[in-house]
Motif scaffolding. Structure first.
Motif, PDB file in Angstrom:
ATOM      1  N   PRO A  88       8.587  10.580  13.525  1.00 11.83           N
ATOM      2  CA  PRO A  88       8.841   9.356  12.347  1.00 11.83           C
ATOM      3  C   PRO A  88       8.007   7.935  12.639  1.00 11.83           C
ATOM      4  O   PRO A  88       8.231   7.158  11.860  1.00 11.83           O
ATOM      5  N   GLY A  89       7.231   8.011  13.602  1.00 15.04           N
ATOM      6  CA  GLY A  89       6.367   6.812  13.947  1.00 15.04           C
ATOM      7  C   GLY A  89       5.624   6.291  12.648  1.00 15.04           C
ATOM      8  O   GLY A  89       5.787   5.032  12.176  1.00 15.04           O
ATOM      9  N   ILE A  90       5.082   7.276  11.786  1.00 16.11           N
ATOM     10  CA  ILE A  90       4.265   6.729  10.677  1.00 16.11           C
ATOM     11  C   ILE A  90       4.983   6.088   9.735  1.00 16.11           C
ATOM     12  O   ILE A  90       4.739   5.042   9.112  1.00 16.11           O
ATOM     13  N   TRP A  91       6.504   6.322   9.476  1.00 15.82           N
ATOM     14  CA  TRP A  91       7.193   5.673   8.631  1.00 15.82           C
ATOM     15  C   TRP A  91       7.357   4.493   9.000  1.00 15.82           C
ATOM     16  O   TRP A  91       7.773   3.404   8.064  1.00 15.82           O
ATOM     17  N   VAL A  93       0.069  16.593   4.200  1.00 17.77           N
ATOM     18  CA  VAL A  93       1.316  16.997   4.682  1.00 17.77           C
ATOM     19  C   VAL A  93       1.643  17.287   6.006  1.00 17.77           C
ATOM     20  O   VAL A  93       2.685  16.691   7.034  1.00 17.77           O
ATOM     21  N   ALA A  94       0.578  17.944   6.815  1.00 20.43           N
ATOM     22  CA  ALA A  94       0.512  18.209   8.204  1.00 20.43           C
ATOM     23  C   ALA A  94       0.471  16.818   8.967  1.00 20.43           C
ATOM     24  O   ALA A  94       1.255  16.755   9.837  1.00 20.43           O
ATOM     25  N   PHE A  95      -0.180  16.030   8.340  1.00 20.13           N
ATOM     26  CA  PHE A  95      -0.565  14.925   9.193  1.00 20.13           C
ATOM     27  C   PHE A  95       0.817  14.008   9.297  1.00 20.13           C
ATOM     28  O   PHE A  95       1.376  13.630  10.358  1.00 20.13           O
ATOM     29  N   PHE A  96       1.409  13.700   8.097  1.00 19.54           N
ATOM     30  CA  PHE A  96       2.559  13.024   8.202  1.00 19.54           C
ATOM     31  C   PHE A  96       3.744  13.833   8.976  1.00 19.54           C
ATOM     32  O   PHE A  96       4.506  13.205   9.595  1.00 19.54           O
ATOM     33  N   ALA A  97       3.811  15.129   9.051  1.00 24.07           N
ATOM     34  CA  ALA A  97       4.735  16.011   9.536  1.00 24.07           C
ATOM     35  C   ALA A  97       4.468  15.487  11.200  1.00 24.07           C
ATOM     36  O   ALA A  97       5.376  15.436  11.849  1.00 24.07           O
ATOM     37  N   VAL A 149       4.560   2.383   7.934  1.00 20.75           N
ATOM     38  CA  VAL A 149       4.466   2.031   6.614  1.00 20.75           C
ATOM     39  C   VAL A 149       5.305   1.083   5.988  1.00 20.75           C
ATOM     40  O   VAL A 149       5.118   0.311   5.301  1.00 20.75           O
ATOM     41  N   ALA A 150       6.672   1.209   6.653  1.00 22.95           N
ATOM     42  CA  ALA A 150       7.438  -0.024   6.527  1.00 22.95           C
ATOM     43  C   ALA A 150       7.035  -1.533   6.799  1.00 22.95           C
ATOM     44  O   ALA A 150       7.178  -2.270   5.999  1.00 22.95           O
ATOM     45  N   ALA A 162       3.747  -2.299   6.922  1.00 26.36           N
ATOM     46  CA  ALA A 162       2.832  -2.546   6.170  1.00 26.36           C
ATOM     47  C   ALA A 162       3.494  -3.050   4.607  1.00 26.36           C
ATOM     48  O   ALA A 162       3.035  -4.127   4.197  1.00 26.36           O
ATOM     49  N   ALA A 163       4.477  -2.528   4.270  1.00 27.63           N
ATOM     50  CA  ALA A 163       5.194  -2.810   2.909  1.00 27.63           C
ATOM     51  C   ALA A 163       5.712  -4.330   3.194  1.00 27.63           C
ATOM     52  O   ALA A 163       5.941  -5.274   2.503  1.00 27.63           O
ATOM     53  N   LEU A 164       6.342  -4.666   4.482  1.00 23.41           N
ATOM     54  CA  LEU A 164       7.007  -5.965   4.667  1.00 23.41           C
ATOM     55  C   LEU A 164       5.915  -7.043   4.600  1.00 23.41           C
ATOM     56  O   LEU A 164       6.295  -8.138   4.144  1.00 23.41           O
ATOM     57  N   VAL A 165       4.632  -6.584   5.327  1.00 25.35           N
ATOM     58  CA  VAL A 165       3.806  -7.686   5.293  1.00 25.35           C
ATOM     59  C   VAL A 165       3.160  -7.919   3.901  1.00 25.35           C
ATOM     60  O   VAL A 165       3.130  -9.215   3.560  1.00 25.35           O
ATOM     61  N   VAL A 166       3.082  -6.884   3.140  1.00 30.68           N
ATOM     62  CA  VAL A 166       2.634  -7.064   1.707  1.00 30.68           C
ATOM     63  C   VAL A 166       3.798  -8.180   1.149  1.00 30.68           C
ATOM     64  O   VAL A 166       3.404  -9.139   0.190  1.00 30.68           O
ATOM     65  N   ALA A 167       4.938  -7.638   1.294  1.00 33.65           N
ATOM     66  CA  ALA A 167       6.201  -8.365   0.686  1.00 33.65           C
ATOM     67  C   ALA A 167       5.961 -10.109   1.131  1.00 33.65           C
ATOM     68  O   ALA A 167       6.234 -10.844   0.200  1.00 33.65           O
TER      69      ALA A 167
END
Lengths: 117, 123, 198
Positions: free
Chosen positions: C65-68, C57-61, C71-72, C74-79
């Motif tokens: 917002p860069g991590i999101w 939790v601390a890592f994501f916090a 993630v987006a 990576a999801a786009l690449v997978v899609a």
């Protein structure tokens, strides 16, 4: 339990608008079309070509029908002429057997080859 | 479509004579059951009819006490019969024969005949 | 030929892709199992603690917002990869057909590979031919032949067979006055037990 069938009195049919519908299922048209197509001499094999959701080659809409067939045809044979004969024969047979008018018959010759009969 | 019938005395061909504990409603239903059976038997006797069929989803049926009569469904509005036919003769002729065979039972109601399948020799 | 190469490439892509996905899933599943069984050092990943603990939790916090955005992405690449994979499957399964008729009463199509096989078999019926392969290239059909012929057969026999039998059959079948044809002929010695047919 047994039920005896009373002597059948053949009543005259009521007027057409009171008579009720006669429906013919898709697969009936499909089977008749396949049998008819196989009767064309150059046709060696017939498979109904269904759509992804149905294996039936026929689709009935009211008093019209659409048919799709995969056939294998002997070679050498004039493919246009074979297709024309196929179309005519299938349309005639479906009309004679079911009273439905085949407005469209799509033919895919998936396999060509084998001797003429 | 006939509603599922609760167990009732064996239906007799003449609904008016069926006096049972089920009351008027039961009488009517057992009459309908008899009618469905008669329609099925007459349809089966027609030339070109191989058997009765349940329609595409098995929906053409009448529920009788303890059993299900596939292929006939009759209510006050219309009569529906689903058949498996043979190719001895054109299907409209077979349908018309079925229709006239049950005409007196159907009375004023239209009789819808559905050719659900056919039997092709050699397959 | 092109279709065959595509099919092979698609097959190889499928195998690699599936192997990769399987490997990733096996590693993830294996580590989850190992953690649950206490195979990792207990002071680093204890079996009895939650996976998403305070550190995660601390890592994501910390990285939000860069991590999101990552993630987006990576999801786009997978899609995109998934959609591309789907399209490739469709391309491989699409049967190539030659439309020889398109009228109000329906279309007539011939499978290119079916027709090509018939032409090849027809060419092979000549005694001078050991082996033949044919391809049809549409939409105005063109025949490409690869013929392995007997070098000891009379030279005229093969060309006579092609021009007087095989190609007229193609023209009649397709009802066309002109069907361009290209034949590549390789000559081989007469049959011997060791002859290799390519």
């Amino acid at each position: 339990m047994t039920v005896t069938v009373p002597a059948q009195r053949r009543a005259p049919l009521p007027a057409p608008e009171r008579r009720g519908r006669t429906e013919v299922a898709d697969r009936v048209v499909s089977k008749i079309a396949c049998v008819a197509a196989a009767e064309v001499p150059e046709v060696r094999d017939v498979q109904p070509r269904g759509l992804p959701w149905t294996p039936s080659a026929g689709e009935v809409h009211g008093d019209q029908a659409v048919v799709r067939l995969n056939v294998s045809v002997a070679y050498p044979a004039p493919l246009h002429a074979v297709a024309a004969r196929l179309r005519e024969h299938v349309i005639d047979r479906v009309a004679a057997q079911t009273g439905l008018h085949v407005t469209r018959l799509d033919i895919t010759m998936t396999d060509v080859g084998g001797d003429l009969p | 479509m006939t509603a599922p019938t609760p167990p009732s005395p064996a239906p007799s061909p003449a609904p008016s004579s069926a006096a049972g504990p089920a009351g008027p409603g039961g009488e009517e239903r057992s009459g309908a059951a008899t009618e469905a059976r008669l329609i099925a038997d007459r349809a089966l006797a027609c030339r070109g009819v191989a058997r009765l069929s349940g329609g595409p989803f098995g929906t053409v049926a009448t529920y009788l006490p303890g059993q299900r009569l596939t292929g006939v469904s009759a209510d006050e509005r219309d009569v529906e019969i689903a058949i498996v036919a043979t190719l001895d003769r054109p299907l409209p002729q077979t349908a018309d024969e079925v229709r006239s065979a049950v005409a007196d039972l159907a009375g004023d109601r239209p009789v819808h005949v559905r050719v659900d399948d056919i039997i092709v020799e050699g397959t | 030929m092109i279709k065959g190469m595509n099919g092979r490439r698609t097959g190889r892509g499928n195998r690699w892709g599936l192997a990769l996905v399987g490997l990733v899933l096996a590693i993830l599943g294996g580590s989850a199992l190992a953690r649950g069984l206490g195979a990792f050092p207990q002071n680093w990943a204890a079996a009895r603690t939650t996976v998403v603990d305070g550190n995660v939790v601390a890592f994501f916090a910390r990285t939000s917002p860069g991590i999101w955005w990552l993630v987006a992405l990576a999801a786009l690449v997978v899609a995109v990869l998934a959609v591309r994979w789907l399209l490739v499957q469709g391309r491989r399964d699409a049967r190539r057909v030659l439309r020889i008729e398109d009228g109000p009463t329906g279309v007539t199509e011939v499978s290119e590979s079916g027709m090509a096989q018939a032409v090849a078999a027809d060419v092979e019926s000549s005694p001078a031919v050991f082996h033949a392969a044919a391809h049809l290239v549409g939409p105005r059909p063109e025949v490409r032949l690869r013929v392995v012929a007997d070098e000891s057969a009379p030279m005229g026999e093969l060309s006579r067979h092609l021009s007087a039998v095989a190609l007229p059959h193609v023209r009649d079948a397709l009802d066309r006055d002109r069907v361009p044809a290209v034949a590549r002929v390789s000559l081989e010695p007469s049959p011997s037990p060791h002859r290799v047919v390519r």
